[in-house]
Design a protein around this motif. Sequence first.
Motif, PDB file in Angstrom:
ATOM      1  N   ILE A 188      44.285  39.951   9.771  1.00 43.32           N
ATOM      2  CA  ILE A 188      44.277  39.565   8.159  1.00 43.32           C
ATOM      3  C   ILE A 188      43.045  38.823   7.815  1.00 43.32           C
ATOM      4  O   ILE A 188      42.669  37.336   8.458  1.00 43.32           O
ATOM      5  CB  ILE A 188      45.185  38.975   7.486  1.00 43.32           C
ATOM      6  N   ILE A 189      42.402  39.093   7.012  1.00 38.95           N
ATOM      7  CA  ILE A 189      41.067  37.615   6.757  1.00 38.95           C
ATOM      8  C   ILE A 189      41.401  37.615   5.154  1.00 38.95           C
ATOM      9  O   ILE A 189      41.448  38.852   4.235  1.00 38.95           O
ATOM     10  CB  ILE A 189      40.166  38.716   7.032  1.00 38.95           C
ATOM     11  N   VAL A 190      41.396  36.363   4.401  1.00 35.75           N
ATOM     12  CA  VAL A 190      42.141  36.625   3.301  1.00 35.75           C
ATOM     13  C   VAL A 190      40.792  35.530   2.816  1.00 35.75           C
ATOM     14  O   VAL A 190      41.573  34.192   2.767  1.00 35.75           O
ATOM     15  CB  VAL A 190      43.272  35.799   2.589  1.00 35.75           C
ATOM     16  N   PRO A 191      40.069  36.280   1.994  1.00 39.40           N
ATOM     17  CA  PRO A 191      37.991  35.111   2.249  1.00 39.40           C
ATOM     18  C   PRO A 191      38.348  34.095   1.045  1.00 39.40           C
ATOM     19  O   PRO A 191      37.618  32.885   1.133  1.00 39.40           O
ATOM     20  CB  PRO A 191      37.240  35.975   2.215  1.00 39.40           C
ATOM     21  N   ASN A 203      39.760  24.708  -2.370  1.00 35.24           N
ATOM     22  CA  ASN A 203      39.044  24.221  -3.640  1.00 35.24           C
ATOM     23  C   ASN A 203      38.402  22.693  -3.874  1.00 35.24           C
ATOM     24  O   ASN A 203      39.279  21.728  -2.819  1.00 35.24           O
ATOM     25  CB  ASN A 203      40.709  24.105  -4.590  1.00 35.24           C
ATOM     26  N   PRO A 204      37.447  22.958  -3.714  1.00 30.92           N
ATOM     27  CA  PRO A 204      36.892  21.502  -3.743  1.00 30.92           C
ATOM     28  C   PRO A 204      37.367  20.224  -3.828  1.00 30.92           C
ATOM     29  O   PRO A 204      36.931  18.864  -3.840  1.00 30.92           O
ATOM     30  CB  PRO A 204      35.260  21.745  -3.276  1.00 30.92           C
ATOM     31  N   GLN A 205      37.867  19.960  -5.254  1.00 30.70           N
ATOM     32  CA  GLN A 205      38.449  18.931  -5.987  1.00 30.70           C
ATOM     33  C   GLN A 205      39.925  19.269  -5.697  1.00 30.70           C
ATOM     34  O   GLN A 205      40.332  18.184  -6.291  1.00 30.70           O
ATOM     35  CB  GLN A 205      38.394  19.456  -7.089  1.00 30.70           C
ATOM     36  N   THR A 238      30.915  22.555  -1.440  1.00 28.23           N
ATOM     37  CA  THR A 238      31.883  24.283  -0.986  1.00 28.23           C
ATOM     38  C   THR A 238      32.703  24.408  -2.291  1.00 28.23           C
ATOM     39  O   THR A 238      32.452  23.788  -3.741  1.00 28.23           O
ATOM     40  CB  THR A 238      33.390  23.661  -0.868  1.00 28.23           C
ATOM     41  N   LEU A 239      32.535  25.986  -2.110  1.00 27.53           N
ATOM     42  CA  LEU A 239      32.109  26.437  -3.715  1.00 27.53           C
ATOM     43  C   LEU A 239      33.956  27.195  -4.225  1.00 27.53           C
ATOM     44  O   LEU A 239      34.784  27.052  -3.076  1.00 27.53           O
ATOM     45  CB  LEU A 239      31.737  28.161  -3.275  1.00 27.53           C
ATOM     46  N   MET A 240      34.703  27.019  -5.662  1.00 31.63           N
ATOM     47  CA  MET A 240      35.914  27.172  -5.589  1.00 31.63           C
ATOM     48  C   MET A 240      36.066  28.562  -5.270  1.00 31.63           C
ATOM     49  O   MET A 240      35.590  29.645  -5.460  1.00 31.63           O
ATOM     50  CB  MET A 240      36.227  27.503  -7.154  1.00 31.63           C
ATOM     51  N   PHE A 241      37.336  28.568  -4.603  1.00 28.58           N
ATOM     52  CA  PHE A 241      37.542  30.093  -4.076  1.00 28.58           C
ATOM     53  C   PHE A 241      37.216  30.512  -3.352  1.00 28.58           C
ATOM     54  O   PHE A 241      36.505  31.385  -3.054  1.00 28.58           O
ATOM     55  CB  PHE A 241      38.012  31.015  -4.765  1.00 28.58           C
ATOM     56  N   ASN A 242      35.879  29.545  -2.723  1.00 30.61           N
ATOM     57  CA  ASN A 242      35.649  29.735  -1.274  1.00 30.61           C
ATOM     58  C   ASN A 242      33.657  30.541  -2.509  1.00 30.61           C
ATOM     59  O   ASN A 242      32.970  31.350  -0.823  1.00 30.61           O
ATOM     60  CB  ASN A 242      36.165  31.122  -0.491  1.00 30.61           C
ATOM     61  N   GLY A 243      33.683  31.271  -3.274  1.00 30.67           N
ATOM     62  CA  GLY A 243      32.797  31.391  -4.252  1.00 30.67           C
ATOM     63  C   GLY A 243      33.116  32.940  -4.892  1.00 30.67           C
ATOM     64  O   GLY A 243      32.641  33.665  -5.426  1.00 30.67           O
ATOM     65  N   TYR A 244      34.611  33.263  -4.730  1.00 31.55           N
ATOM     66  CA  TYR A 244      35.488  34.449  -4.845  1.00 31.55           C
ATOM     67  C   TYR A 244      36.042  34.541  -5.800  1.00 31.55           C
ATOM     68  O   TYR A 244      37.411  34.466  -6.134  1.00 31.55           O
ATOM     69  CB  TYR A 244      35.781  35.146  -3.411  1.00 31.55           C
ATOM     70  N   ASP A 245      35.151  34.021  -7.335  1.00 33.03           N
ATOM     71  CA  ASP A 245      35.441  33.645  -8.207  1.00 33.03           C
ATOM     72  C   ASP A 245      36.758  35.315  -8.866  1.00 33.03           C
ATOM     73  O   ASP A 245      37.760  34.393  -9.764  1.00 33.03           O
ATOM     74  CB  ASP A 245      34.383  33.803  -9.540  1.00 33.03           C
ATOM     75  N   GLN A 246      36.483  36.437  -8.406  1.00 32.27           N
ATOM     76  CA  GLN A 246      37.669  37.448  -8.982  1.00 32.27           C
ATOM     77  C   GLN A 246      38.598  37.355  -8.418  1.00 32.27           C
ATOM     78  O   GLN A 246      40.062  38.227  -9.228  1.00 32.27           O
ATOM     79  CB  GLN A 246      36.718  39.154  -8.469  1.00 32.27           C
ATOM     80  N   TYR A 259      45.947  33.129 -10.537  1.00 34.59           N
ATOM     81  CA  TYR A 259      46.440  31.949 -10.879  1.00 34.59           C
ATOM     82  C   TYR A 259      45.860  31.142 -11.829  1.00 34.59           C
ATOM     83  O   TYR A 259      46.542  30.249 -12.147  1.00 34.59           O
ATOM     84  CB  TYR A 259      45.772  30.410  -9.765  1.00 34.59           C
ATOM     85  N   SER A 260      46.003  32.057 -13.249  1.00 39.79           N
ATOM     86  CA  SER A 260      46.107  31.672 -14.924  1.00 39.79           C
ATOM     87  C   SER A 260      46.925  31.009 -14.558  1.00 39.79           C
ATOM     88  O   SER A 260      48.427  31.314 -14.444  1.00 39.79           O
ATOM     89  CB  SER A 260      45.933  32.589 -15.443  1.00 39.79           C
ATOM     90  N   GLY A 261      47.028  29.473 -15.521  1.00 40.02           N
ATOM     91  CA  GLY A 261      48.119  28.949 -16.073  1.00 40.02           C
ATOM     92  C   GLY A 261      48.452  28.083 -14.910  1.00 40.02           C
ATOM     93  O   GLY A 261      49.868  26.928 -15.125  1.00 40.02           O
TER      94      GLY A 261
END
Length: 326
Positions: free
Chosen positions: A233-236, A276-278, A304-312, A317-319
């Motif tokens: 599996i890949i979960v990027p 999550n870089p933070q 490092t990008l949040m969600f590795n850059g996969y903002d979609q 994870y809303s809320g």
Amino acid sequence: MLIKRQPNGVDLPFASEITPREIFESRRSFIQKIAVGSIASASLLEMASREAFAASPAPQKLAARQNTSYVVLDKQTPYEDATTYNNYYEFGTDKSNPARYASALKTRPWTVSIEGEVKKPMTLDIDSLLKLAPLEERVYRLRCVEGWSMVIPWVGYSLSELIKKVEPTSNAKYVQFVTELDRDAMIGVRRRVLDWPYTEGLRIDEANHPLTMLTLGMYGEVLPNQNGAPVRIIVPWKYGFKSAKSIVKIRFVKDQPSTAWNSAAPNEYGFYSNVNPQVNHPRWSQASERRIGEDGFFTKKRPTLMFNGYDQVASLYSGMDLKKYF
């Protein structure tokens, strides 16, 4: 959404994902050897792994169309680096161990059983998985919790294609992945670094997200053993250890399943493990990363990008309190 903020996080050197003290100390010893210049033995080990892999039979080609919706523009990691610098603890804890030892794993015949809360449980062999949906090439970033990353062209299709075939019931809230346990071939399982077999898991909506990939190849060829052959599996958008390798069982379950690293050290490896870089690992910062294959160990790190850059995937994870559900 609450996100842990680390003021002026310190950029630490590579550290091992391994929690047990004996392994952590061995990594510290390796770093100390670099500091005094005695890196020759490690270089010889890396050379041996590269030579052993180079001498292996030519892998099978996989024809796949490029899915341009899933292509990052970053420079791709060289094939040699992607196949000789790996975490796959069933073959050992050093990055060179998988390329040196994974050839002992027999990947044919191979079957994957799909079971649990599904209307149509089934067992599929690797050829059936190759034909289950049209193969695509997707260029994904992969970020390791240790602070390094790669960009790899993977071959496969969305895991949702398989999920549709088995028709999960309304009780299926999570998906668990179970890795092969071959005590003869996988010499790393002789050490109790983790509870074997290796297990991982996703929430059902994460598993159904189109980015989540049932992966059968890379760089236009079948997966090398050290990269999780014959199916993984890949979960990027998650740290690399969430992307289970050499899968033999996929279970649909009602309750959150146990996972290898979360069970071993729940204070360090959360079930979600989103990039999550933070939110730092307890022993090092996650704010920056080193891209493997980019001009050596002392190359300046990139943010490092949040969600590795996969903002979609952010809406999944809303809320949620991402400090608590890390």
